[in-house]
Motif scaffolding. Structure first.
Motif, PDB file in Angstrom:
ATOM      1  N   VAL A 140       6.236   9.971  -1.766  1.00 25.25           N
ATOM      2  CA  VAL A 140       5.416   8.884  -1.242  1.00 25.25           C
ATOM      3  C   VAL A 140       4.408   8.468  -2.308  1.00 25.25           C
ATOM      4  CG1 VAL A 140       3.829   8.111   0.563  1.00 25.25           C
ATOM      5  CG2 VAL A 140       5.610   9.776   1.105  1.00 25.25           C
ATOM      6  N   THR A 159       1.100   5.803  -2.793  1.00 27.68           N
ATOM      7  CA  THR A 159       0.179   4.967  -2.034  1.00 27.68           C
ATOM      8  C   THR A 159      -0.837   4.295  -2.947  1.00 27.68           C
ATOM      9  OG1 THR A 159      -1.329   6.810  -1.600  1.00 27.68           O
ATOM     10  CG2 THR A 159       0.390   6.384   0.040  1.00 27.68           C
ATOM     11  N   SER A 160      -1.415   3.221  -2.437  1.00 25.93           N
ATOM     12  CA  SER A 160      -2.454   2.481  -3.150  1.00 25.93           C
ATOM     13  C   SER A 160      -3.531   2.067  -2.150  1.00 25.93           C
ATOM     14  CB  SER A 160      -1.867   1.236  -3.826  1.00 25.93           C
ATOM     15  OG  SER A 160      -2.888   0.334  -4.218  1.00 25.93           O
ATOM     16  N   SER A 161      -4.773   2.392  -2.446  1.00 22.60           N
ATOM     17  CA  SER A 161      -5.883   2.007  -1.572  1.00 22.60           C
ATOM     18  C   SER A 161      -6.099   0.508  -1.606  1.00 22.60           C
ATOM     19  CB  SER A 161      -7.173   2.714  -2.010  1.00 22.60           C
ATOM     20  OG  SER A 161      -7.034   4.115  -1.919  1.00 22.60           O
ATOM     21  N   TYR A 208       0.795  -1.231   0.000  1.00 19.97           N
ATOM     22  CA  TYR A 208       0.000   0.000   0.000  1.00 19.97           C
ATOM     23  C   TYR A 208       0.828   1.281   0.000  1.00 19.97           C
ATOM     24  CZ  TYR A 208       0.583   1.583   4.879  1.00 19.97           C
ATOM     25  OH  TYR A 208       1.077   2.079   6.054  1.00 19.97           O
ATOM     26  N   GLU A 209       2.123   1.223   0.338  1.00 21.63           N
ATOM     27  CA  GLU A 209       2.895   2.467   0.396  1.00 21.63           C
ATOM     28  C   GLU A 209       4.351   2.231   0.054  1.00 21.63           C
ATOM     29  OE1 GLU A 209       2.360   5.532   3.666  1.00 21.63           O
ATOM     30  OE2 GLU A 209       4.408   4.855   4.142  1.00 21.63           O
ATOM     31  N   ARG A 225       7.860   4.679   0.118  1.00 26.16           N
ATOM     32  CA  ARG A 225       8.465   5.975   0.443  1.00 26.16           C
ATOM     33  C   ARG A 225       9.841   6.060  -0.206  1.00 26.16           C
ATOM     34  NH1 ARG A 225       6.259   9.272   4.268  1.00 26.16           N
ATOM     35  NH2 ARG A 225       4.341   8.468   5.232  1.00 26.16           N
ATOM     36  N   LEU A 248      -5.409   5.876   4.236  1.00 28.37           N
ATOM     37  CA  LEU A 248      -4.581   5.865   3.029  1.00 28.37           C
ATOM     38  C   LEU A 248      -4.838   7.117   2.216  1.00 28.37           C
ATOM     39  CD1 LEU A 248      -4.971   2.125   1.937  1.00 28.37           C
ATOM     40  CD2 LEU A 248      -3.173   3.168   3.308  1.00 28.37           C
TER      41      LEU A 248
END
Length: 400
Positions: free
Chosen positions: A374, A376-378, A360-361, A363, A400
């Motif tokens: 960053v 991100t993915s739901s 999901y993340e 960095r 998220l």
């Protein structure tokens, strides 16, 4: 004699011509490449060159057309009649102009002229160096009918020929298991691929995952273990095993030497706030002898509930290393197999899915290749829906 011309791109500068040629004359052995260069069937800027000659950006490599036709024929026999199906194995990044009028008979040439079909994946981010997608469930990253095949074809059709390089093949920069979802990076340039590889090796890219696990994890854990591939001949599918873990010293040596300590032996245990480390240079060297690699994973419980009368926990994982099945194997070894992950001791879920594990993340921080700090993915809809049923308050713990 008919020739097909290919223009060298910026990524090709300084490379040996024989190395470049092998990128797209995949079915031709090296001695045949040398013979073709010697006989003038392959030219650089209309001149014969030796195999170790270095090419520069803008150079024109001319290849006798029948060599490309032979390459297509051998590829079809080996991989099937549709050369597109194995484009990542062959020539996804050619740029050139046909010197003859029979280009309709050259599938390799025709591939350059295809328009890009829409990708069947959600694109999270894209620039001249990377394509980042939201990987769906149940699709392999590499191999036949994989995401890598479709991405390679998409690259070939969407990137203008003047921006391509003969030496570069678009491909995945890291792996996700077939049934893992989430953030997946693909290289879109040699510069981007080299930078990403260096950053991964230096542990400057942080990757976080969300998963549902068996058991009531009450506090954060840091697991440092040695993992090796399970090479048992009777195995039905690829798995790995943790060959040493929380017991340091003599016990570690015993586990490594005997090959014991697999995840099933630990799946029923519990792990509190623990640093599980195989300490000492002796353990490192012995692990290397047995093909084991160090794996470091941080696990942080977010919220807990019950499923079929058993405790389950929604957990955030951060991995410092990137071993095969790292989260699945280490979590099971320390008493918390993923819910539904029957390969590592988890109980089956009454759904079409095997387990829930989502990248999901990522960095990255400041960088010279245009990536946001960053990404991100739901969670996928199926993961969210399952959480809603068994973890009513999960959303306040995961933003998220």
């Amino acid at each position: 004699m008919d020739f097909t011309d290919f223009a060298a791109g910026s990524d090709d500068g300084g490379r040996r011509v024989d190395r470049v040629l092998r990128r797209f004359l995949h079915g031709v052995n090296l001695s045949s490449v040398y013979g073709a260069l010697r006989k003038g069937l392959i030219l650089v800027n209309a001149r014969r060159v030796k195999p170790d000659a270095r090419i520069e950006s803008g150079d024109v490599i001319s290849i006798a057309s029948f060599l490309l036709q032979n390459e297509n024929s051998s590829g079809s026999e080996k991989y099937g009649t549709d050369i597109e199906k194995d484009s990542h194995e062959h020539v996804p990044t050619l740029s050139g102009d046909k010197n003859t009028s029979d280009s309709e008979n050259n599938p390799i040439e025709n591939r350059r002229e295809n328009k890009a079909a829409p990708l069947p994946y959600t694109v999270i981010f894209a620039n001249e160096h990377f394509l980042v997608i939201d990987k769906p469930y149940g699709v392999a990253v590499q191999g036949k009918n994989s995401i890598a095949e479709k991405i390679a074809v998409y690259y070939d059709a969407s990137v203008p020929k003047e921006k391509r390089s003969l030496s570069f093949v678009a491909g995945p920069l890291h792996r996700l298991d077939k049934n893992t979802t989430g953030i997946l990076f693909f290289s879109w340039s040699l510069e981007g691929a080299a930078w990403f590889s260096r950053e991964l090796k230096a542990h400057r890219i942080q990757k976080k995952y969300i998963a549902l696990i068996h058991g009531a994890m009450e506090s954060e854990c840091v697991w440092e273990d040695f993992i090796k591939k399970n090479d048992e001949p009777k195995a039905l599918f690829y798995t790995v095993r943790v060959v040493s873990g929380s017991t340091a010293g003599a016990g570690d040596v015993q586990n490594l030497a005997s090959g014991t300590g697999d995840v099933q032996n630990r799946a029923s245990g519990q792990a509190d706030k623990t640093v599980c480390a195989a300490n000492g240079a002796a353990s490192d060297s012995l692990a290397a002898m047995h093909g084991a690699k160090r794996a470091i994973t941080k696990a942080k419980p977010l919220c807990r509930a019950s499923y079929k009368g058993r405790s389950v926990t929604l957990v955030e994982y951060e991995i410092e290393t990137g071993r095969m099945h790292q989260i699945r194997a280490q979590s099971a070894f320390h008493g918390f197999p993923l819910l539904g992950d029957t390969a590592y001791g988890g109980s089956r879920i009454d759904k079409a899915r095997t387990f829930f594990l989502h990248a999901y993340e990522v960095r990255i921080g400041e960088n010279p290749v245009g990536l946001p700090p960053v990404i991100t993915s739901s969670l996928p809809h199926a993961f969210e829906s399952f959480n809603d049923k068994i973890l009513p308050n999960w959303r306040k713990w995961l933003i998220l």
